[in-house]
Enzyme design. Structure first.
Site, PDB file in Angstrom:
ATOM      1  N   SER A   1     -11.155   4.248 -39.397  1.00  0.00           N
ATOM      2  CA  SER A   1     -12.004   3.150 -38.923  1.00  0.00           C
ATOM      3  C   SER A   1     -11.711   1.847 -39.666  1.00  0.00           C
ATOM      4  CB  SER A   1     -13.486   3.513 -38.993  1.00  0.00           C
ATOM      5  OG  SER A   1     -13.831   3.787 -40.309  1.00  0.00           O
TER       6      SER A   1
ATOM      7  N   ALA B   1     -18.830   4.557 -47.373  1.00  0.00           N
ATOM      8  CA  ALA B   1     -17.992   5.744 -47.630  1.00  0.00           C
ATOM      9  C   ALA B   1     -17.301   6.253 -46.350  1.00  0.00           C
ATOM     10  CB  ALA B   1     -18.870   6.847 -48.219  1.00  0.00           C
ATOM     11  N   PRO B   2     -16.062   6.744 -46.430  1.00  0.00           N
ATOM     12  CA  PRO B   2     -15.246   6.873 -47.660  1.00  0.00           C
ATOM     13  C   PRO B   2     -14.522   5.584 -48.070  1.00  0.00           C
ATOM     14  CG  PRO B   2     -14.069   7.786 -45.782  1.00  0.00           C
ATOM     15  CD  PRO B   2     -15.414   7.352 -45.255  1.00  0.00           C
ATOM     16  N   GLY B   3     -14.593   4.528 -47.261  1.00  0.00           N
ATOM     17  CA  GLY B   3     -14.042   3.267 -47.762  1.00  0.00           C
ATOM     18  C   GLY B   3     -13.045   2.554 -46.863  1.00  0.00           C
ATOM     19  N   GLY B   4     -12.998   2.916 -45.586  1.00  0.00           N
ATOM     20  CA  GLY B   4     -12.046   2.254 -44.676  1.00  0.00           C
ATOM     21  C   GLY B   4     -12.274   0.749 -44.573  1.00  0.00           C
TER      22      GLY B   4
ATOM     23  N   ASP C   1     -23.445   3.268 -50.569  1.00  0.00           N
ATOM     24  CA  ASP C   1     -23.457   4.527 -49.796  1.00  0.00           C
ATOM     25  C   ASP C   1     -23.766   5.667 -50.761  1.00  0.00           C
ATOM     26  OD1 ASP C   1     -22.742   6.793 -48.047  1.00  0.00           O
ATOM     27  OD2 ASP C   1     -21.679   5.300 -46.847  1.00  0.00           O
TER      28      ASP C   1
ATOM     29  N   ASP D   1     -29.970   3.142 -50.812  1.00  0.00           N
ATOM     30  CA  ASP D   1     -30.233   3.039 -49.372  1.00  0.00           C
ATOM     31  C   ASP D   1     -29.779   1.650 -48.890  1.00  0.00           C
ATOM     32  OD1 ASP D   1     -31.228   2.796 -46.837  1.00  0.00           O
ATOM     33  OD2 ASP D   1     -33.244   3.510 -47.322  1.00  0.00           O
TER      34      ASP D   1
ATOM     35  N   ASP E   1     -21.471  -0.658 -41.439  1.00  0.00           N
ATOM     36  CA  ASP E   1     -21.021   0.364 -40.471  1.00  0.00           C
ATOM     37  C   ASP E   1     -21.954   1.573 -40.528  1.00  0.00           C
ATOM     38  OD1 ASP E   1     -19.356   1.580 -38.599  1.00  0.00           O
ATOM     39  OD2 ASP E   1     -17.877   2.251 -40.074  1.00  0.00           O
TER      40      ASP E   1
ATOM     41  N   LYS F   1     -24.337   0.446 -32.153  1.00  0.00           N
ATOM     42  CA  LYS F   1     -24.066   1.594 -31.271  1.00  0.00           C
ATOM     43  C   LYS F   1     -24.621   1.285 -29.886  1.00  0.00           C
ATOM     44  CE  LYS F   1     -22.404   3.560 -34.678  1.00  0.00           C
ATOM     45  NZ  LYS F   1     -20.960   3.379 -34.757  1.00  0.00           N
TER      46      LYS F   1
END
Ligand SMILES: C[S@@+](CC[C@H](N)C(=O)[O-])C[C@H]1O[C@@H](n2cnc3c(N)ncnc32)[C@H](O)[C@@H]1O
Length: 363
Positions: free
Chosen positions: A195, A228-231, A247, A267, A284, A313
């Site tokens: 992503s 996370a994971p960091g894209g 995250d 949070d 995201d 979304k």
């Protein structure tokens, strides 16, 4: 009959059509849309004079579900394999056409394109081969400048099959700079998630090339909510920024090793930076769109960031109407409680599936 042809993600034709219908009506045009599910484009039928007017006035950057659109000059659906160039030249010879579209000639560039579908992918090899002979043929017919020019309109040959083409044009000041309206981005092998390309694309689409150096630059502070994971963090780090990555999930070790990332296990809906020195907020988090929209608006109103990029979304049904409503709520709040002019842009990017990406900032 002329009209517009709008390129969209396959499966989103009805959203693209609903948006076109609404936006063209606001400009005083009352054509109608023709479309089929999964074909990757929508045709808006109207008179040639109107199509030329809309090519200027219907602002591509303000359309969410359209990647690119062209005003239709001609359509040929019985091209024979032995001489396609002559058949296209002939279709463009129409006298009425010459008159209405006289300001388009000569165009400065040619793009040979297809819908973004599996059939379209099969055709793209043919399109690459056909570009040079078609360009030569159009030059001979006076439809194109001898040398490429980015100041003149662009001609598009949109191949629906090898026998069926729609020829149209876009103005250089109101077009996507990319073939098929899709930026070609290389997927970095060391990014923690795929992503990553979404944020890369968002920067290209929402920030004009000549402003990128100033607005997206090394040394800036950024916050990534739901990192996370960091894209996405990867894209910020790659551009030399210092990132607060929020995250509870784990961040890729390779990113932490750069020394540019602070991992904050909090949070994302509660976290706020201590200092007002954040340029970019990106988000995201997979959450209800209205909730994300409200959070982003609050950050901007509190001046906790200068610019924000986030995903919304899409619901299952009436996606355009729902999105228009979310965006309207954001605009209303920024107008009522804000400090002045702002910019808000929303697009279903090539890398977006059931979502759209939004960018906003104070001007
Ligand atoms: C789609 S993933 C993000 C992917 C990331 N942008 C990337 O490119 O690697 C969504 C992330 O949001 C995080 N998330 C969801 N709700 C959150 C919240 N309330 N606070 C912080 N993180 C949250 C999840 O833990 C998850 O890691």
């Amino acid at each position: 009959m002329s009209g517009l042809l709008a390129y969209c993600r396959p499966g989103f034709e009805s959203d693209c059509a609903a948006e076109l219908q609404e936006k063209t009506a606001l400009l005083g045009s009352y054509g109608y849309c023709q479309t089929k599910a999964q074909q990757g484009y929508v045709v808006y039928r109207c008179a040639a004079e109107e199509a030329e007017h809309l090519a200027k006035k219907l602002i591509l950057n303000e359309l969410i579900f359209t990647r690119q659109f062209i005003a239709i000059l001609a359509e040929v659906d019985d091209l024979s394999s032995d001489d396609r160039v002559s058949a296209i030249q002939l279709a463009l010879l129409d006298e009425g056409l010459q008159e209405v579209f006289s300001a388009i000639k000569p165009a400065g560039e040619l793009r040979v394109e297809t819908p973004d579908t599996n059939d379209g992918k099969e055709l793209s090899k043919f399109c690459r081969k056909f570009t040079v002979p078609l360009r030569q043929g159009l030059r001979k017919a006076g439809w194109m400048t001898v040398k490429e020019s980015d100041r003149r309109p662009t001609l598009h040959a949109f191949f629906i099959s090898s026998m069926h083409v729609v020829i149209g044009f876009s103005f250089s000041f109101n077009q996507s700079p990319w073939l098929m309206g899709i930026p070609r981005l290389r997927s970095p092998s060391d990014a923690p998630s795929r992503s990553t390309l979404k944020l890369d694309e968002a920067f290209q689409v929402f920030v004009p090339a000549h402003e990128r150096e100033e607005r997206i630059s090394s040394g800036m502070n950024a916050v990534d909510l739901g990192a996370a994971p960091g894209g996405w963090t990867y894209q910020l780090v790659r551009r030399g920024m210092m990132v607060q990555a929020v995250d509870n999930g784990p961040m890729a070790e390779s990113l932490m090793e750069t020394g540019q990332v602070k991992h904050i296990r909090e949070d994302g809906f509660k976290y706020r930076p201590k200092k007002k020195n954040v340029t970019w907020l990106v988000c995201d988090m997979v959450e209800k769109p209205a909730r994300v929209g409200e959070l982003m608006t609050d950050w901007l109103l509190a001046e906790d960031c200068k610019e924000a990029i986030f995903n919304l979304k899409l619901p299952m049904k009436r996606r355009y109407a729902a999105v228009a409503e979310y965006l309207e709520q954001i605009k209303q709040k920024l107008m009522e409680e804000g400090r002045g002019r702002f910019e808000i842009q929303a697009k279903q990017l090539y890398h977006d599936r059931e979502e759209i990406t939004v960018h906003m900032r104070w001007l």
